[in-house]
Motif scaffolding. Structure first.
Motif, short mmCIF file in Angstrom:
data_model
loop_
_atom_site.label_atom_id
_atom_site.label_comp_id
_atom_site.label_asym_id
_atom_site.label_seq_id
_atom_site.Cartn_x
_atom_site.Cartn_y
_atom_site.Cartn_z
N ALA A 240 0.83 -1.21 0.00
CA ALA A 240 0.00 0.00 0.00
C ALA A 240 0.86 1.25 0.00
CB ALA A 240 -0.93 -0.01 1.22
N VAL A 241 1.93 1.22 0.81
CA VAL A 241 2.84 2.37 0.85
C VAL A 241 3.51 2.58 -0.50
CG1 VAL A 241 4.99 3.25 1.84
CG2 VAL A 241 3.27 2.21 3.33
N ALA A 242 3.97 1.48 -1.11
CA ALA A 242 4.63 1.57 -2.42
C ALA A 242 3.68 2.13 -3.46
CB ALA A 242 5.13 0.19 -2.84
N LEU A 243 2.42 1.68 -3.42
CA LEU A 243 1.43 2.16 -4.38
C LEU A 243 1.16 3.64 -4.18
CD1 LEU A 243 -0.60 1.60 -6.62
CD2 LEU A 243 -2.28 0.98 -4.86
N THR A 244 1.09 4.05 -2.91
CA THR A 244 0.85 5.47 -2.59
C THR A 244 1.99 6.34 -3.12
OG1 THR A 244 -0.38 4.88 -0.61
CG2 THR A 244 0.48 7.14 -0.74
N LEU A 245 3.25 5.86 -2.91
CA LEU A 245 4.40 6.62 -3.39
C LEU A 245 4.42 6.71 -4.90
CD1 LEU A 245 7.19 5.31 -0.99
CD2 LEU A 245 6.07 7.55 -0.94
N SER A 246 4.04 5.61 -5.57
CA SER A 246 4.07 5.61 -7.04
C SER A 246 3.02 6.53 -7.61
CB SER A 246 3.85 4.18 -7.57
OG SER A 246 2.53 3.73 -7.29
N LEU A 247 1.93 6.73 -6.87
CA LEU A 247 0.86 7.60 -7.35
C LEU A 247 1.07 9.05 -6.95
CD1 LEU A 247 -2.26 5.34 -6.61
CD2 LEU A 247 -1.13 5.74 -8.81
N ALA A 248 2.03 9.30 -6.03
CA ALA A 248 2.27 10.67 -5.57
C ALA A 248 2.81 11.52 -6.72
CB ALA A 248 3.28 10.67 -4.42
N PRO A 249 2.34 12.76 -6.87
CA PRO A 249 2.81 13.61 -7.96
C PRO A 249 4.28 13.96 -7.82
CG PRO A 249 1.51 14.87 -6.38
CD PRO A 249 1.36 13.43 -5.99
N VAL A 250 5.00 13.91 -8.92
CA VAL A 250 6.42 14.27 -8.92
C VAL A 250 6.54 15.78 -9.06
CG1 VAL A 250 8.61 13.99 -10.11
CG2 VAL A 250 7.02 12.06 -9.98
N SER A 251 7.29 16.41 -8.15
CA SER A 251 7.41 17.86 -8.20
C SER A 251 8.20 18.26 -9.45
CB SER A 251 8.13 18.38 -6.96
OG SER A 251 9.41 17.81 -6.85
N ALA A 252 7.70 19.27 -10.13
CA ALA A 252 8.34 19.73 -11.36
C ALA A 252 9.60 20.53 -11.03
CB ALA A 252 7.37 20.59 -12.15
N ALA A 253 10.60 20.42 -11.89
CA ALA A 253 11.83 21.20 -11.71
C ALA A 253 11.52 22.68 -11.89
CB ALA A 253 12.88 20.76 -12.71
N ASP A 254 12.27 23.52 -11.19
CA ASP A 254 12.06 24.96 -11.29
C ASP A 254 12.57 25.48 -12.63
OD1 ASP A 254 10.99 25.13 -8.72
OD2 ASP A 254 12.96 25.36 -7.80
N LYS A 255 11.74 26.22 -13.32
CA LYS A 255 12.12 26.77 -14.62
C LYS A 255 13.03 27.97 -14.46
CE LYS A 255 8.07 25.19 -17.22
NZ LYS A 255 8.89 24.27 -18.06
N LEU A 256 13.92 28.13 -15.42
CA LEU A 256 14.88 29.23 -15.40
C LEU A 256 15.21 29.57 -16.85
CD1 LEU A 256 16.24 30.66 -12.97
CD2 LEU A 256 18.20 29.16 -13.28
N THR A 257 15.06 30.82 -17.22
CA THR A 257 15.38 31.27 -18.57
C THR A 257 16.70 32.02 -18.57
OG1 THR A 257 13.03 31.49 -19.11
CG2 THR A 257 14.59 32.60 -20.55
N VAL A 258 17.64 31.55 -19.39
CA VAL A 258 18.96 32.16 -19.47
C VAL A 258 19.19 32.70 -20.87
CG1 VAL A 258 21.44 31.78 -19.22
CG2 VAL A 258 19.84 30.54 -17.75
N LEU A 259 19.43 33.99 -20.98
CA LEU A 259 19.70 34.63 -22.26
C LEU A 259 21.21 34.69 -22.50
CD1 LEU A 259 17.17 37.63 -22.09
CD2 LEU A 259 16.79 35.31 -22.94
#
Length: 316
Positions: free
Chosen positions: A13-32
């Motif tokens: 159950a714990v493994a299933l919960t972790l697999s369904l947990a949303p993955v945090s998106a990486a922080d966007k950064l724009t470099v010119l």
């Protein structure tokens, strides 16, 4: 037995919960970038291709500008996060009141140089008297050349300045001028060689000009506390060390991302540029920045020398 089954079900159950947990998106950064992609940007390209940005939880977009003068202004206006710029230009931005600060270094030595043809009559800076010198941008290049001339006992009036726009090497090879100021030592010398000539470079830092960082990272001064900036520099440092340790593998990553740059000019520029990258991008030599500020003021490019901390603070 029931206890073992219960534990197994709980673990599942714990493994299933972790697999369904949303993955945090990486922080966007724009470099010119300051210019079109070239070996000067190797740490940025390698950090992207090798996954160093991703390892520091960053989703970085590298953008080559249509107008090379625009990146700092776009960052000042909040339309991008980071711009690759030049230490001398930072003082001019401060003078204009742009809310920009330097927070890291990309190339920690000057790249610009005074270049002549090796088989020509100019063997020393003193030989420039009565000659013509091509340039691209007035202001800083006047100050660099004036200081270099003074080191040989000459005055700016001893040479004739000719604006050749950005065609420095072609103008020199074609004989339109006797020398050019502002040529990049890691590119122009090879470009001249590919055109069948040999170039001879005189380096500003060996003729009276204070040493400066050619390329730096700037951000909006209100964003200096943004934690993404530290992670950005950490990723760039990882990439720089990788390049130094594995130059051939790093080159393959670079040209895989930019196939059109797989030619003799860029291969040579790659080798000539590697040793000039800042090994510790976050490090700051305040004395160096103060000395160059005094140089800018002495040549009338800025009115006052601001405290270094106002335009090159240490990241918190």
């Amino acid at each position: 037995m029931l206890t073992s089954i219960t534990r197994a079900l709980a673990a599942s159950a714990v493994a299933l919960t972790l697999s369904l947990a949303p993955v945090s998106a990486a922080d966007k950064l724009t470099v010119l970038l300051d210019w079109y992609v070239n070996p000067d940007h190797a740490p940025l390209i390698v950090a992207q291709e090798k996954g160093f940005f991703k390892a520091h939880d960053l989703d970085v977009e590298l953008v080559a500008p249509a107008d090379p003068s625009a990146p700092p202004r776009l960052v000042a206006a909040g339309q991008a996060d980071i711009a690759v710029s030049y230490q001398p230009n930072l003082y001019l931005s401060v003078k204009e009141g742009l809310p920009l600060v330097r927070f890291g270094t990309l190339v920690s030595t000057p790249l610009t140089a005074l270049v002549v043809l090796k088989d020509g009559p100019i063997k020393s800076i003193g030989d420039l008297k009565g000659k013509t010198v091509g340039y691209s941008v007035a202001g800083l290049e006047d100050a660099l050349l004036g200081t270099m001339l003074a080191s040989a006992g000459l005055k700016p009036t001893d040479v004739t300045m000719i604006n050749v726009n950005f065609a420095l090497s072609p103008a020199l090879v074609a004989g339109k001028v006797d020398a050019v100021i502002g040529a990049y030592r890691n590119f122009e010398l090879t470009q001249i060689k590919l055109e069948g000539k040999e170039g001879l470079a005189f380096f500003p830092e060996e003729h009276g000009v204070p040493v400066f960082d050619e390329l730096i990272y700037v951000a909006h001064k209100d964003k200096i506390g943004d934690p993404r900036l530290k992670r950005f520099l950490a990723a760039v440092e990882d990439a720089t060390i990788y390049i130094l340790n594995h130059p051939d593998e790093a080159w393959k990553l670079f040209v895989a991302a930019n196939p059109k740059l797989d030619d003799e000019l860029n291969r040579t520029a790659w080798a000539d540029t590697l040793r000039r990258f800042a090994h510790a991008p976050a490090a700051l030599d305040s004395g160096r920045y103060e000395r160059f500020g005094e140089f800018m003021k002495a040549h009338g490019l800025i009115d006052t020398v601001e405290p270094v901390a106002t335009y090159a603070p240490t990241l918190p």
